[in-house]
Write a protein that holds these residues in place. Structure first.
Motif, short mmCIF file in Angstrom:
data_model
loop_
_atom_site.label_atom_id
_atom_site.label_comp_id
_atom_site.label_asym_id
_atom_site.label_seq_id
_atom_site.Cartn_x
_atom_site.Cartn_y
_atom_site.Cartn_z
N GLY A 196 0.81 -1.21 0.00
CA GLY A 196 0.00 0.00 0.00
C GLY A 196 0.85 1.26 0.00
N VAL A 197 0.49 2.22 -0.86
CA VAL A 197 1.15 3.52 -0.91
C VAL A 197 0.09 4.60 -0.67
N ARG A 198 0.52 5.84 -0.54
CA ARG A 198 -0.44 6.93 -0.37
C ARG A 198 -1.32 7.05 -1.61
N LYS A 199 -2.58 7.38 -1.39
CA LYS A 199 -3.49 7.60 -2.52
C LYS A 199 -2.91 8.69 -3.42
N GLY A 200 -2.90 8.40 -4.70
CA GLY A 200 -2.36 9.34 -5.68
C GLY A 200 -0.91 9.11 -6.03
N ASP A 201 -0.22 8.26 -5.28
CA ASP A 201 1.19 7.98 -5.59
C ASP A 201 1.26 6.87 -6.63
N ASP A 202 0.79 7.19 -7.83
CA ASP A 202 0.72 6.19 -8.89
C ASP A 202 2.10 5.77 -9.38
N VAL A 203 3.08 6.67 -9.29
CA VAL A 203 4.42 6.36 -9.78
C VAL A 203 5.02 5.20 -8.97
N LEU A 204 4.97 5.33 -7.63
CA LEU A 204 5.52 4.26 -6.79
C LEU A 204 4.68 3.00 -6.92
N ARG A 205 3.36 3.14 -6.96
CA ARG A 205 2.50 1.96 -7.13
C ARG A 205 2.87 1.20 -8.39
N ASP A 206 3.08 1.92 -9.50
CA ASP A 206 3.39 1.25 -10.76
C ASP A 206 4.77 0.59 -10.73
N ARG A 207 5.73 1.22 -10.05
CA ARG A 207 7.05 0.58 -9.90
C ARG A 207 6.93 -0.72 -9.12
N LEU A 208 6.13 -0.69 -8.06
CA LEU A 208 5.95 -1.89 -7.24
C LEU A 208 5.20 -2.97 -8.02
N ASN A 209 4.22 -2.57 -8.81
CA ASN A 209 3.51 -3.54 -9.65
C ASN A 209 4.47 -4.21 -10.63
N GLY A 210 5.37 -3.42 -11.20
CA GLY A 210 6.36 -3.99 -12.10
C GLY A 210 7.26 -5.00 -11.40
N PHE A 211 7.65 -4.66 -10.16
CA PHE A 211 8.46 -5.59 -9.37
C PHE A 211 7.70 -6.89 -9.13
N ILE A 212 6.43 -6.79 -8.76
CA ILE A 212 5.63 -7.98 -8.49
C ILE A 212 5.52 -8.85 -9.74
N ASP A 213 5.26 -8.23 -10.87
CA ASP A 213 5.15 -8.99 -12.12
C ASP A 213 6.44 -9.73 -12.46
N ASP A 214 7.56 -9.09 -12.21
CA ASP A 214 8.85 -9.63 -12.64
C ASP A 214 9.48 -10.61 -11.64
N ASN A 215 8.90 -10.70 -10.44
CA ASN A 215 9.56 -11.49 -9.39
C ASN A 215 8.61 -12.46 -8.68
N LYS A 216 7.62 -12.97 -9.39
CA LYS A 216 6.62 -13.83 -8.76
C LYS A 216 7.24 -15.08 -8.14
N ALA A 217 8.14 -15.71 -8.85
CA ALA A 217 8.74 -16.94 -8.33
C ALA A 217 9.57 -16.68 -7.09
N ALA A 218 10.33 -15.58 -7.09
CA ALA A 218 11.16 -15.25 -5.93
C ALA A 218 10.30 -14.89 -4.73
N ILE A 219 9.20 -14.19 -4.96
CA ILE A 219 8.30 -13.83 -3.87
C ILE A 219 7.66 -15.09 -3.27
N THR A 220 7.22 -15.99 -4.13
CA THR A 220 6.61 -17.24 -3.65
C THR A 220 7.62 -18.05 -2.84
N ALA A 221 8.86 -18.11 -3.30
CA ALA A 221 9.89 -18.85 -2.57
C ALA A 221 10.15 -18.21 -1.20
N LEU A 222 10.17 -16.89 -1.15
CA LEU A 222 10.36 -16.19 0.12
C LEU A 222 9.25 -16.54 1.09
N LEU A 223 8.02 -16.47 0.64
CA LEU A 223 6.88 -16.76 1.51
C LEU A 223 6.91 -18.21 1.99
#
Length: 278
Positions: free
Chosen positions: A233-260
């Motif tokens: 979660g980011v501040r409402k209106g902080d679309d730039v950071l939200r989109d960067r984080l979305n890109g990270f999530i898309d590109d690192n699904k396997a690593a995130i799953t392994a971490l969890l």
């Protein structure tokens, strides 16, 4: 103005300045709002999976990580993210209405946790055996805003054999919500109904083998939900950071799953989203 003040202080201290002093260049920082005492999610030693996830994000972006530490209870978002002290909360329900959320990066469930030797194999809160078992649940407050299993048990008339453990607990002790899982390990209660990431992590830490099974009741106690999608979660209106984080999530699904998985987080394939809270 700050540079002028710094130069004045250096001069007053008798420290010579270089002939062409230049402003230092700092890498951007991922400013994280986090609880310093709340494993498996986060702590001040950086041992939680949300700490590790923040490090992964920052490393990918070429940033550093800094923290604003605040106990994650009512008022957390208002006192940290909305106050501008930090820019991201690493774990919130998807579509949480107090923040701008990323796409979900995992989905989990409330679970039953019991001593493995009991072989209870519970999967539903309407299991008739629950009337005869001592059951532990987390309690949030006295205003009725308690976790879904507590409400479902009440609907089933299972009250007298339910023991509440304050989710905020004694903050002087490490990871207060873990007292519920400790009670199962110690045999103080027969079974607990708890949020999956918490139960899965502390089951792995227990010296007594514990069984963790998802509560498979979505739809049975509607509108109560037991599976949730979790996002950042980011501040409402902080679309730039939200989109960067979305890109990270898309590109690192396997690593995130392994971490969890390394933290024992029980993952489910589909989930409800939720709003409300802090």
């Amino acid at each position: 103005m700050r540079r002028l003040a710094d130069i004045t202080l250096l001069a007053a201290l008798g420290i010579a300045l270089p002939a062409h002093a230049e402003e230092p260049v700092y890498a951007p920082s991922l400013r994280v709002c986090a609880d310093p005492n709340n494993l498996p999610f986060s702590n001040q030693a950086g041992e939680g999976f949300e700490n590790k996830l923040a490090q992964m994000v920052a490393r990918t972006l070429g940033w550093s990580v800094t923290y604003t530490w605040w106990a994650q209870r009512r008022g957390f978002v208002r006192q940290t993210l909305k106050a501008g002290l930090c820019d991201v909360v690493m774990g919130v329900p998807a579509h949480y209405d107090l923040v701008e959320t990323t796409k979900p990066y995992y989905r989990s469930s409330y679970v039953f946790i019991s001593r493995a030797e009991r072989r209870l194999d519970l999967s539903s809160l309407d299991d008739p055996r629950l009337h005869a078992l001592s059951i532990g649940v987390h309690l949030i407050g006295d205003d009725g805003n308690n976790p879904p299993p507590a409400h479902a048990l009440g609907q089933e008339g299972i009250i007298d054999n339910v023991r509440g453990y304050p989710i905020y607990g004694d903050y002087r002790q490490p990871n207060p919500p873990a007292r519920l899982i400790d009670a199962v390990s110690a045999g103080e209660i027969d079974v607990a109904a708890a949020w999956g990431p918490l139960a899965g992590y502390f089951a792995k830490q227990s010296s007594v083998p514990l069984a963790v099974t998802p509560i498979d009741d979505d739809g049975r106690f509607a509108p109560l939900r037991f599976r949730f999608a979790i996002a950042m979660g980011v501040r409402k209106g902080d679309d730039v950071l939200r989109d960067r984080l979305n890109g990270f999530i898309d590109d690192n699904k396997a690593a995130i799953t392994a971490l969890l998985a390394s933290y024992g987080v029980p993952l489910v394939g589909s989930a409800q989203t939720a709003s409300g809270g802090h």
